[in-house]
Motif scaffolding. Structure first.
Motif, short mmCIF file in Angstrom:
data_model
loop_
_atom_site.label_atom_id
_atom_site.label_comp_id
_atom_site.label_asym_id
_atom_site.label_seq_id
_atom_site.Cartn_x
_atom_site.Cartn_y
_atom_site.Cartn_z
N GLY A 201 0.85 -1.22 0.00
CA GLY A 201 -0.09 -0.08 0.02
C GLY A 201 0.79 1.14 0.06
N PRO A 202 0.43 2.23 -0.60
CA PRO A 202 -1.06 2.44 -1.40
C PRO A 202 -0.92 2.22 -2.72
CG PRO A 202 0.13 4.65 -1.17
CD PRO A 202 1.12 3.63 -0.66
N LYS A 205 -4.44 -1.35 -5.22
CA LYS A 205 -5.92 -0.81 -5.01
C LYS A 205 -6.87 -1.80 -5.12
CE LYS A 205 -4.87 3.93 -6.30
NZ LYS A 205 -3.46 4.01 -6.23
N ASN A 208 -10.88 0.80 -6.61
CA ASN A 208 -10.22 1.81 -7.11
C ASN A 208 -9.62 2.94 -5.58
OD1 ASN A 208 -10.21 2.10 -9.74
ND2 ASN A 208 -12.69 2.49 -9.50
N LEU A 209 -9.87 2.21 -4.44
CA LEU A 209 -9.09 2.52 -3.37
C LEU A 209 -7.88 2.00 -2.97
CD1 LEU A 209 -12.49 3.23 -1.10
CD2 LEU A 209 -11.00 5.02 -2.45
N PRO A 210 -6.70 2.62 -2.09
CA PRO A 210 -5.53 2.11 -1.72
C PRO A 210 -5.96 0.83 -0.62
CG PRO A 210 -5.31 4.29 -1.87
CD PRO A 210 -6.68 4.22 -2.05
#
Length: 249
Positions: A201-202, A205, A208-210
């Motif tokens: 991370g990040p 994903k 679409n989010l880490p």
């Protein structure tokens, strides 16, 4: 508190709130290697992680930044006595970074030599399109009795996996790696006693989010399925692997 999980490669300082990212790893009871991309980033990571039971800061010089940060190698050498953990370091022969490849090789060679001289260092190593070169340099400059290498998100060939095992390397695996057929095949080739989990991370994903710091359970679940091992047995094995390379943890 007892360590429950292992995140052996996470860029905590690339999340919006480094203190909050450290707290997430503590809440999950995840032993986490907070890799850095430049030596200048290391002191702040080390300072904020110094009171954490679970987070350890790594001293890094990312191969993708070597073309602009090679002059920080002297700072790397200066800071080296302050940590056992080194990362992120290595080589990247991808199209965007191939132009600096020979410079990367020189820097990585120096890092391996310095770590061998110091002894007892644990390295998280990047090897994009360069597994053979990484393994060649590790074999020549960092004997197995002078340090431990953990190959992060390894994408080499099956023969290179086997060579890494023969050289004493470990491998850290994230859930994104396991989404490809090649990644799953690589996992099957790695003995369970050479495995660790990571998030990266990040950069990794989900939706679409880490991925969140220390959240390795999805990777652990998938690894257990692929290897057909009871998840608790695999979890205990990964914790033992961590203790084998970093006994105080």
């Amino acid at each position: 508190m007892r360590t429950e999980f292992v995140d052996f490669h996470c860029h905590l300082d690339l999340y919006p709130d480094l203190k909050g990212a450290i707290a997430e790893c503590e809440a999950r009871q995840t032993a986490t290697l907070a890799v850095t991309t430049t030596p200048k980033a290391f002191p702040r990571n080390r300072q904020l992680a110094s009171n954490s039971e679970f987070v350890h800061a790594g001293l890094g010089l990312h191969p993708q930044l070597v073309s602009e940060r090679a002059n920080e190698l002297s700072l790397f050498e200066q800071l080296l006595p302050e940590t056992r953990y080194i990362g992120e370091v290595g080589l990247d022969a991808g199209p965007r970074h191939y132009r600096s490849f020979e410079q990367q090789r020189a820097v990585f060679r120096s890092i391996l030599y310095l770590c061998a001289q110091a002894g007892d260092k644990i390295l998280s190593v990047h090897s994009v399109r360069s597994a053979k070169h990484v393994l060649d340099l590790v074999e020549e400059y960092l004997p197995a009795d002078r340090g431990k290498v953990v190959l992060h998100w390894f994408t080499g060939t099956m023969s290179e996996v086997r060579r890494g095992v023969q050289l004493g390397c470990y491998f850290s695996v994230n859930e994104r790696m396991l989404s490809s057929l090649k990644g799953r095949r690589i996992l099957c080739e790695i003995p369970s006693d050479r495995l660790l989990t990571e998030t990266d991370g990040p950069f990794v994903k989900k939706s679409n989010l880490p991925v969140r710091p220390g959240d390795v359970q999805p990777a652990l679940i998938e690894m257990a399925k692929i290897k057909n091992i009871d998840i608790k047995i695999l979890q205990d094995c990964l914790l033992k692997n961590l203790r084998d390379i970093a006994p105080p943890l």
